[in-house]
Design a protein around this motif. Structure first.
Motif, mmCIF file in Angstrom:
data_model
loop_
_atom_site.group_PDB
_atom_site.id
_atom_site.type_symbol
_atom_site.label_atom_id
_atom_site.label_comp_id
_atom_site.label_asym_id
_atom_site.label_seq_id
_atom_site.Cartn_x
_atom_site.Cartn_y
_atom_site.Cartn_z
ATOM 1 N N UNK A 76 4.832 -13.055 4.272
ATOM 2 C CA UNK A 76 5.176 -11.800 3.595
ATOM 3 C C UNK A 76 5.474 -12.089 2.130
ATOM 4 N N UNK A 77 6.303 -13.086 1.884
ATOM 5 C CA UNK A 77 6.664 -13.432 0.506
ATOM 6 C C UNK A 77 5.442 -13.819 -0.321
ATOM 7 N N UNK A 78 4.502 -14.511 0.293
ATOM 8 C CA UNK A 78 3.320 -14.982 -0.422
ATOM 9 C C UNK A 78 2.309 -13.874 -0.696
ATOM 10 N N UNK B 279 13.758 -16.769 11.291
ATOM 11 C CA UNK B 279 14.152 -17.831 12.211
ATOM 12 C C UNK B 279 14.873 -18.960 11.499
ATOM 13 N N UNK B 280 14.653 -19.073 10.198
ATOM 14 C CA UNK B 280 15.356 -20.087 9.419
ATOM 15 C C UNK B 280 14.863 -21.503 9.636
ATOM 16 N N UNK C 183 14.420 -8.871 1.682
ATOM 17 C CA UNK C 183 15.735 -9.363 2.071
ATOM 18 C C UNK C 183 15.580 -10.035 3.422
ATOM 19 N N UNK C 184 15.840 -11.348 3.456
ATOM 20 C CA UNK C 184 15.752 -12.105 4.693
ATOM 21 C C UNK C 184 17.154 -12.315 5.224
ATOM 22 N N UNK C 185 17.352 -11.980 6.497
ATOM 23 C CA UNK C 185 18.647 -12.170 7.133
ATOM 24 C C UNK C 185 18.494 -13.292 8.146
ATOM 25 N N UNK C 186 19.338 -14.294 7.971
ATOM 26 C CA UNK C 186 19.241 -15.466 8.835
ATOM 27 C C UNK C 186 20.475 -15.598 9.688
ATOM 28 N N UNK D 200 0.810 -1.217 0.000
ATOM 29 C CA UNK D 200 0.000 0.000 0.000
ATOM 30 C C UNK D 200 0.844 1.269 0.000
ATOM 31 N N UNK D 201 1.979 1.222 0.702
ATOM 32 C CA UNK D 201 2.805 2.423 0.842
ATOM 33 C C UNK D 201 3.993 2.423 -0.113
ATOM 34 N N UNK D 202 3.989 1.475 -1.038
ATOM 35 C CA UNK D 202 4.961 1.416 -2.127
ATOM 36 C C UNK D 202 6.416 1.442 -1.652
ATOM 37 N N UNK D 203 6.733 0.528 -0.726
ATOM 38 C CA UNK D 203 8.123 0.380 -0.301
ATOM 39 C C UNK D 203 8.912 -0.292 -1.414
ATOM 40 N N UNK D 204 10.196 0.018 -1.474
ATOM 41 C CA UNK D 204 11.086 -0.582 -2.478
ATOM 42 C C UNK D 204 11.699 -1.884 -1.984
ATOM 43 N N UNK D 205 11.793 -2.033 -0.657
ATOM 44 C CA UNK D 205 12.457 -3.200 -0.086
ATOM 45 C C UNK D 205 11.968 -3.425 1.338
ATOM 46 N N UNK D 206 11.774 -4.693 1.691
ATOM 47 C CA UNK D 206 11.491 -5.099 3.073
ATOM 48 C C UNK D 206 12.733 -5.843 3.545
ATOM 49 N N UNK D 207 13.214 -5.489 4.732
ATOM 50 C CA UNK D 207 14.328 -6.227 5.333
ATOM 51 C C UNK D 207 13.833 -6.773 6.659
#
Length: 141
Positions: free
Chosen positions: A129-131, A112-113, A138-141, A101-108
């Motif tokens: 989120x991905x679905x 939990x992996x 960007x997922x950080x594990x 809705x707010x037109x973000x360019x990236x989610x970080x």
């Protein structure tokens, strides 16, 4: 770039922040616009009915502050003042909706992996989120 940092205060949020700290291109002051978002699960109806609206609001505000303050402080060390946001609801769906809705360019976000079986049994905020959105994640594990 407009970046949404989805945080929950867990050790996985801390890993995500450590990753950001190691990548100057992601935490350069004036280079990106940051929103720090935490999403809390709604209280069960019986618990909510037993409490006043003010008590519920105070509870959610305190929980959000516990999660958002350390991230805001971390970003502040790089000269970044993020927009802070706290929402209530199913985390994966809320994060995806806000990002779209707010037109973000990236989610970080940290993850939990869990393996495939863990995701099947427990679900996964990152999977939801991905679905539910087309914004890069960007997922950080």
């Amino acid at each position: 770039m407009k970046i949404l940092l989805a945080v929950d205060g867990s050790p996985f949020t801390k890993k995500m922040l450590a990753y950001l700290a190691a990548h100057d291109e992601l935490v350069a002051a004036g280079r990106h616009d940051y929103t720090v978002l935490t999403v809390q699960s709604a209280l069960p109806p019986r618990a909510r009915a037993a409490l006043s609206k003010d008590m519920v609001d105070e509870y959610f505000a305190e929980e959000a502050t516990k999660v958002l303050d350390p991230v805001t402080k971390f970003l502040g060390q790089s000269g970044i003042t993020p927009t802070r946001r706290a929402e209530i609801g199913p985390a994966g769906e809320v994060i995806a909706k806000i990002a779209e809705d707010e037109k973000f360019d990236l989610i970080i976000m940290g993850t939990h992996g869990h393996g495939s079986l863990g995701k099947l049994v427990m679900g996964s905020v990152s999977t939801k989120v991905l679905a539910n959105c087309s914004v890069p994640v960007m997922l950080v594990r």
